[in-house]
Design a protein around this motif. Structure first.
Motif, PDB file in Angstrom:
ATOM      1  N   PRO A  54     -24.513 -15.278  38.116  1.00  0.00           N
ATOM      2  CA  PRO A  54     -24.442 -16.357  37.212  1.00  0.00           C
ATOM      3  C   PRO A  54     -23.286 -16.254  36.199  1.00  0.00           C
ATOM      4  O   PRO A  54     -22.898 -15.049  36.067  1.00  0.00           O
ATOM      5  CB  PRO A  54     -25.921 -16.206  36.355  1.00  0.00           C
ATOM      6  N   ASP A  55     -23.202 -17.173  35.473  1.00  0.00           N
ATOM      7  CA  ASP A  55     -22.171 -17.488  34.532  1.00  0.00           C
ATOM      8  C   ASP A  55     -22.681 -16.672  33.102  1.00  0.00           C
ATOM      9  O   ASP A  55     -23.719 -16.789  33.093  1.00  0.00           O
ATOM     10  CB  ASP A  55     -21.499 -18.716  34.147  1.00  0.00           C
ATOM     11  N   LEU A  56     -21.914 -16.357  32.389  1.00  0.00           N
ATOM     12  CA  LEU A  56     -22.419 -15.454  31.371  1.00  0.00           C
ATOM     13  C   LEU A  56     -22.067 -15.879  30.067  1.00  0.00           C
ATOM     14  O   LEU A  56     -20.912 -16.526  29.945  1.00  0.00           O
ATOM     15  CB  LEU A  56     -22.081 -13.886  31.476  1.00  0.00           C
ATOM     16  N   GLN A  57     -22.717 -15.546  29.059  1.00  0.00           N
ATOM     17  CA  GLN A  57     -22.203 -15.740  27.706  1.00  0.00           C
ATOM     18  C   GLN A  57     -22.535 -14.417  26.575  1.00  0.00           C
ATOM     19  O   GLN A  57     -23.718 -13.869  26.930  1.00  0.00           O
ATOM     20  CB  GLN A  57     -23.054 -17.086  27.143  1.00  0.00           C
ATOM     21  N   TYR A  58     -21.956 -14.255  26.052  1.00  0.00           N
ATOM     22  CA  TYR A  58     -21.997 -13.049  25.132  1.00  0.00           C
ATOM     23  C   TYR A  58     -22.058 -13.723  23.282  1.00  0.00           C
ATOM     24  O   TYR A  58     -20.909 -14.498  23.233  1.00  0.00           O
ATOM     25  CB  TYR A  58     -20.892 -12.195  24.930  1.00  0.00           C
ATOM     26  N   ILE A  59     -22.845 -13.244  22.294  1.00  0.00           N
ATOM     27  CA  ILE A  59     -22.759 -13.635  21.123  1.00  0.00           C
ATOM     28  C   ILE A  59     -22.212 -12.110  20.597  1.00  0.00           C
ATOM     29  O   ILE A  59     -22.845 -11.249  20.665  1.00  0.00           O
ATOM     30  CB  ILE A  59     -24.106 -13.806  20.630  1.00  0.00           C
ATOM     31  N   HIS A  60     -21.205 -12.238  19.831  1.00  0.00           N
ATOM     32  CA  HIS A  60     -20.586 -11.038  19.056  1.00  0.00           C
ATOM     33  C   HIS A  60     -20.577 -11.003  17.673  1.00  0.00           C
ATOM     34  O   HIS A  60     -20.563 -12.172  17.033  1.00  0.00           O
ATOM     35  CB  HIS A  60     -19.123 -10.825  19.507  1.00  0.00           C
ATOM     36  N   LEU A  61     -21.003  -9.983  17.043  1.00  0.00           N
ATOM     37  CA  LEU A  61     -21.020 -10.040  15.388  1.00  0.00           C
ATOM     38  C   LEU A  61     -20.488  -8.894  14.931  1.00  0.00           C
ATOM     39  O   LEU A  61     -20.673  -7.660  15.605  1.00  0.00           O
ATOM     40  CB  LEU A  61     -22.513  -9.764  15.081  1.00  0.00           C
ATOM     41  N   LEU A  62     -19.664  -8.965  14.013  1.00  0.00           N
ATOM     42  CA  LEU A  62     -18.940  -7.895  13.011  1.00  0.00           C
ATOM     43  C   LEU A  62     -19.450  -8.152  11.852  1.00  0.00           C
ATOM     44  O   LEU A  62     -19.378  -9.248  11.068  1.00  0.00           O
ATOM     45  CB  LEU A  62     -17.575  -8.222  13.357  1.00  0.00           C
ATOM     46  N   ARG A  63     -20.103  -6.991  11.100  1.00  0.00           N
ATOM     47  CA  ARG A  63     -20.824  -7.078   9.761  1.00  0.00           C
ATOM     48  C   ARG A  63     -20.388  -5.704   9.162  1.00  0.00           C
ATOM     49  O   ARG A  63     -20.083  -4.732   9.670  1.00  0.00           O
ATOM     50  CB  ARG A  63     -22.174  -7.292  10.091  1.00  0.00           C
ATOM     51  N   LEU A  64     -20.611  -5.918   7.803  1.00  0.00           N
ATOM     52  CA  LEU A  64     -20.249  -4.745   6.626  1.00  0.00           C
ATOM     53  C   LEU A  64     -21.698  -3.975   7.115  1.00  0.00           C
ATOM     54  O   LEU A  64     -22.849  -4.380   7.380  1.00  0.00           O
ATOM     55  CB  LEU A  64     -20.501  -5.363   5.451  1.00  0.00           C
ATOM     56  N   GLN A  65     -21.512  -2.569   7.352  1.00  0.00           N
ATOM     57  CA  GLN A  65     -22.389  -1.809   7.356  1.00  0.00           C
ATOM     58  C   GLN A  65     -23.581  -1.568   6.151  1.00  0.00           C
ATOM     59  O   GLN A  65     -24.571  -1.470   6.669  1.00  0.00           O
ATOM     60  CB  GLN A  65     -22.033  -0.274   7.691  1.00  0.00           C
ATOM     61  N   ASP A  66     -23.189  -1.537   5.055  1.00  0.00           N
ATOM     62  CA  ASP A  66     -23.858  -1.393   4.000  1.00  0.00           C
ATOM     63  C   ASP A  66     -24.867  -2.416   3.462  1.00  0.00           C
ATOM     64  O   ASP A  66     -25.913  -2.497   3.391  1.00  0.00           O
ATOM     65  CB  ASP A  66     -23.182  -0.716   2.682  1.00  0.00           C
ATOM     66  N   LEU A  71     -19.182 -10.597   8.703  1.00  0.00           N
ATOM     67  CA  LEU A  71     -17.867 -11.095   8.616  1.00  0.00           C
ATOM     68  C   LEU A  71     -17.310 -11.991   9.864  1.00  0.00           C
ATOM     69  O   LEU A  71     -16.799 -13.046   9.383  1.00  0.00           O
ATOM     70  CB  LEU A  71     -17.019  -9.892   8.910  1.00  0.00           C
ATOM     71  N   VAL A  72     -17.716 -11.944  10.953  1.00  0.00           N
ATOM     72  CA  VAL A  72     -17.360 -12.831  11.998  1.00  0.00           C
ATOM     73  C   VAL A  72     -18.568 -12.773  12.871  1.00  0.00           C
ATOM     74  O   VAL A  72     -19.106 -11.926  13.418  1.00  0.00           O
ATOM     75  CB  VAL A  72     -15.812 -12.280  12.839  1.00  0.00           C
ATOM     76  N   ARG A  73     -18.642 -14.092  13.443  1.00  0.00           N
ATOM     77  CA  ARG A  73     -19.667 -14.315  14.592  1.00  0.00           C
ATOM     78  C   ARG A  73     -18.804 -14.906  15.610  1.00  0.00           C
ATOM     79  O   ARG A  73     -18.193 -15.948  15.373  1.00  0.00           O
ATOM     80  CB  ARG A  73     -20.908 -15.118  14.136  1.00  0.00           C
ATOM     81  N   ALA A  74     -19.121 -14.652  16.870  1.00  0.00           N
ATOM     82  CA  ALA A  74     -18.211 -15.397  18.049  1.00  0.00           C
ATOM     83  C   ALA A  74     -19.243 -15.345  19.067  1.00  0.00           C
ATOM     84  O   ALA A  74     -20.130 -14.770  19.417  1.00  0.00           O
ATOM     85  CB  ALA A  74     -17.190 -14.296  18.322  1.00  0.00           C
ATOM     86  N   ARG A  75     -18.792 -16.323  19.930  1.00  0.00           N
ATOM     87  CA  ARG A  75     -19.391 -16.553  21.264  1.00  0.00           C
ATOM     88  C   ARG A  75     -18.346 -16.452  22.395  1.00  0.00           C
ATOM     89  O   ARG A  75     -17.144 -17.086  22.115  1.00  0.00           O
ATOM     90  CB  ARG A  75     -20.063 -18.080  21.133  1.00  0.00           C
ATOM     91  N   THR A  76     -18.411 -15.931  23.541  1.00  0.00           N
ATOM     92  CA  THR A  76     -17.673 -15.854  24.602  1.00  0.00           C
ATOM     93  C   THR A  76     -18.203 -16.315  25.822  1.00  0.00           C
ATOM     94  O   THR A  76     -19.426 -16.091  25.974  1.00  0.00           O
ATOM     95  CB  THR A  76     -16.853 -14.453  24.797  1.00  0.00           C
ATOM     96  N   GLU A  77     -17.614 -17.057  26.719  1.00  0.00           N
ATOM     97  CA  GLU A  77     -18.117 -17.490  28.010  1.00  0.00           C
ATOM     98  C   GLU A  77     -17.355 -16.970  29.095  1.00  0.00           C
ATOM     99  O   GLU A  77     -16.070 -16.744  28.994  1.00  0.00           O
ATOM    100  CB  GLU A  77     -18.225 -18.955  27.980  1.00  0.00           C
ATOM    101  N   TRP A  78     -18.078 -16.372  30.051  1.00  0.00           N
ATOM    102  CA  TRP A  78     -17.434 -15.511  31.287  1.00  0.00           C
ATOM    103  C   TRP A  78     -18.131 -16.315  32.404  1.00  0.00           C
ATOM    104  O   TRP A  78     -19.227 -16.441  32.861  1.00  0.00           O
ATOM    105  CB  TRP A  78     -17.891 -14.377  31.194  1.00  0.00           C
TER     106      TRP A  78
END
Length: 85
Positions: A54-66, A71-78
């Motif tokens: 199947p085709d895939l989708q990823y949700i990515h998140l970059l956040r401050l540790q403390d 900071l950034v939320r992203a979605r990629t389709e593959w």
């Protein structure tokens, strides 16, 4: 950071066809960050694709540790490469 969080098998068998970035806040050089990704399947109920991946989708998140502030939320389709059915 997006591609580094995707498994090697996905990078070998799929091509990224879409990327959406949402910038939420800034960080400084001294901030410690956390990077996370979560996969999901696109169109899992399609009966015509029984013998194909199947085709895939990823949700990515970059956040401050403390503070856990995003900071950034992203979605990629593959989509599966033509020679990997």
């Amino acid at each position: 950071w997006l591609v580094q969080s995707v498994p090697r098998e996905v990078l070998e068998d799929y091509k990224m066809t879409s990327m959406t970035l949402e910038f939420r806040c800034e960080c400084t050089q001294s901030d410690l960050l956390e990077s996370m990704s979560s996969p999901s399947v696109i169109g899992a109920s399609n009966n015509d694709s029984v013998n194909t991946k199947p085709d895939l989708q990823y949700i990515h998140l970059l956040r401050l540790q403390d503070t856990k502030a995003e900071l950034v939320r992203a979605r990629t389709e593959w989509h599966l490469k033509q020679n990997h059915k």
